[in-house]
Design an enzyme around this catalytic site. Structure first.
Site, PDB file in Angstrom:
ATOM      1  N   ASP A  26      -5.073  42.059  53.048  1.00  0.00           N
ATOM      2  CA  ASP A  26      -6.226  41.627  53.842  1.00  0.00           C
ATOM      3  C   ASP A  26      -5.819  40.687  54.960  1.00  0.00           C
ATOM      4  O   ASP A  26      -4.679  40.239  55.054  1.00  0.00           O
ATOM      5  CB  ASP A  26      -7.266  40.945  52.943  1.00  0.00           C
ATOM      6  CG  ASP A  26      -6.626  39.964  51.961  1.00  0.00           C
ATOM      7  OD1 ASP A  26      -5.621  39.316  52.318  1.00  0.00           O
ATOM      8  OD2 ASP A  26      -7.117  39.851  50.829  1.00  0.00           O
ATOM      9  N   ASN A  95     -13.975  34.150  41.259  1.00  0.00           N
ATOM     10  CA  ASN A  95     -15.104  35.040  40.990  1.00  0.00           C
ATOM     11  C   ASN A  95     -14.653  36.465  40.681  1.00  0.00           C
ATOM     12  O   ASN A  95     -15.461  37.385  40.636  1.00  0.00           O
ATOM     13  CB  ASN A  95     -16.081  35.041  42.169  1.00  0.00           C
ATOM     14  CG  ASN A  95     -15.431  35.499  43.471  1.00  0.00           C
ATOM     15  OD1 ASN A  95     -14.281  35.937  43.482  1.00  0.00           O
ATOM     16  ND2 ASN A  95     -16.159  35.389  44.567  1.00  0.00           N
ATOM     17  N   HIS A  97     -12.515  38.318  42.502  1.00  0.00           N
ATOM     18  CA  HIS A  97     -12.214  39.198  43.629  1.00  0.00           C
ATOM     19  C   HIS A  97     -10.715  39.496  43.703  1.00  0.00           C
ATOM     20  O   HIS A  97      -9.878  38.673  43.351  1.00  0.00           O
ATOM     21  CB  HIS A  97     -12.741  38.634  44.952  1.00  0.00           C
ATOM     22  CG  HIS A  97     -11.961  37.491  45.540  1.00  0.00           C
ATOM     23  ND1 HIS A  97     -12.460  36.218  45.646  1.00  0.00           N
ATOM     24  CD2 HIS A  97     -10.714  37.436  46.067  1.00  0.00           C
ATOM     25  CE1 HIS A  97     -11.565  35.430  46.215  1.00  0.00           C
ATOM     26  NE2 HIS A  97     -10.497  36.146  46.472  1.00  0.00           N
ATOM     27  N   GLU A 102     -15.191  41.139  47.255  1.00  0.00           N
ATOM     28  CA  GLU A 102     -16.019  40.164  46.565  1.00  0.00           C
ATOM     29  C   GLU A 102     -16.940  40.856  45.553  1.00  0.00           C
ATOM     30  O   GLU A 102     -17.100  42.075  45.572  1.00  0.00           O
ATOM     31  CB  GLU A 102     -16.868  39.394  47.586  1.00  0.00           C
ATOM     32  CG  GLU A 102     -16.065  38.636  48.643  1.00  0.00           C
ATOM     33  CD  GLU A 102     -15.478  37.326  48.131  1.00  0.00           C
ATOM     34  OE1 GLU A 102     -15.344  37.159  46.900  1.00  0.00           O
ATOM     35  OE2 GLU A 102     -15.151  36.474  48.963  1.00  0.00           O
TER      36      GLU A 102
END
Length: 223
Positions: A26, A95, A97, A102
Site C-alpha cells: 500500500d 482492528n 486490517h 479496513e
C-alpha cells in the site's frame, strides 16, 4: 526489525535480492515517493538502499498518480505479468486490517483506493508532524489479491495486537476482521510474540502443533 535481519543476511552473503521483484502492499494517496512519510521512501531507507535489489523491480503503489483508479488496475496487471506473489509479508492493525483493507472491506477486493478509519489515522498520526499533511486515503492491494499469493507470513508483536490476532485465528470469517480472510489460505505462517498471543484460547496447543510439525519436517529433511 525484519528488514534489519534481511540486510544483515545480505551482508553476510546468505541471501541475494538480484532476481527479486517486489510489490508493496500500500501507499498513502497524495504523497509522492520522495515524501519522508511515504512507504516508497520508507522502503528505500529501511531496505532497498542496503541490499542488491534492482530498484526498477521494486513496485509501490503510486501515491501521486494523476488517476489513482487507473493506477490500481495497472498495479494488478503488473503483479499478474510477473507471475503473482510468491511470499506475501503482512503486518496487522489493531482492528484486524491487513494492508489498508479496513473493517468492512470486501474479502474478494482487488487493488483499489481505500478510506482509512479514524483508528488507523490516529495510530499513524505519530509519524506526522503537527503541521504536516496526513492523508486519509490510500491505495492498497485488496484482500483477494493477498489471498492469491502462494505463501503468507504475518508478523505481530505486543498485547495491543492480541485482540486482532485472536479474531484472525479463532474468530469467525468476517469483514469486521479483514485478516480473518487468511483462514481461506492454505499456506499462512503467523510469527507472534507472547503479548500478541495473549488472548488466544489455547496457546499450549498451538505450541504443541508447532513442535510436532518441526519434528516431522526434521524427519523428512525439510526443516
Amino acid at each position: 526489525a525484519l528488514y534489519k535481519e534481511l540486510i544483515a543476511a545480505y551482508k553476510n552473503a546468505q541471501v541475494s535480492f538480484k532476481q527479486v521483484n517486489s510489490f508493496n502492499l500500500d501507499e498513502y494517496l497524495g504523497l509522492s515517493g520522495t515524501h519522508p512519510q511515504s512507504y516508497r521512501y520508507f522502503m528505500n531507507q529501511q531496505l532497498f538502499d542496503h541490499v542488491d535489489i534492482d530498484k526498477t523491480k521494486t513496485a509501490v503503489p503510486p501515491g501521486d498518480a494523476e488517476d489513482p483508479f487507473a493506477a490500481c488496475e495497472l498495479y494488478e496487471k503488473d503483479i499478474k505479468q510477473k507471475g503473482g506473489i510468491d511470499i506475501q509479508l503482512l503486518g496487522i492493525g489493531r482492528n484486524g486490517h491487513i494492508g489498508f483493507n479496513e473493517p468492512s472491506s470486501s474479502l474478494k477486493s482487488r487493488t483499489r483506493v481505500k478510506t482509512l478509519t479514524r483508528a488507523t489515522i490516529d495510530d499513524n498520526a505519530r509519524f506526522f508532524g503537527p503541521d504536516e499533511y496526513q492523508p486519509h486515503l490510500s491505495i492498497t492491494m485488496g484482500i483477494g489479491t493477498i489471498l492469491e499469493s502462494k505463501k503468507v507470513v504475518l508478523l505481530a508483536t505486543g498485547e495491543n495486537k492480541a485482540e486482532a490476532i485472536k479474531a484472525t485465528v479463532e474468530g469467525p470469517l468476517t469483514a469486521a476482521c479483514p485478516a480473518s480472510a487468511l483462514q481461506f489460505h492454505e499456506q499462512v505462517v503467523l510469527v507472534i510474540d507472547e503479548g500478541a498471543a495473549s488472548q488466544l484460547t489455547d496457546v499450549d496447543f498451538y505450541k504443541h502443533i508447532e513442535k510436532e510439525n518441526q519434528k516431522l519436517l526434521e524427519r523428512l529433511g525439510r526443516a
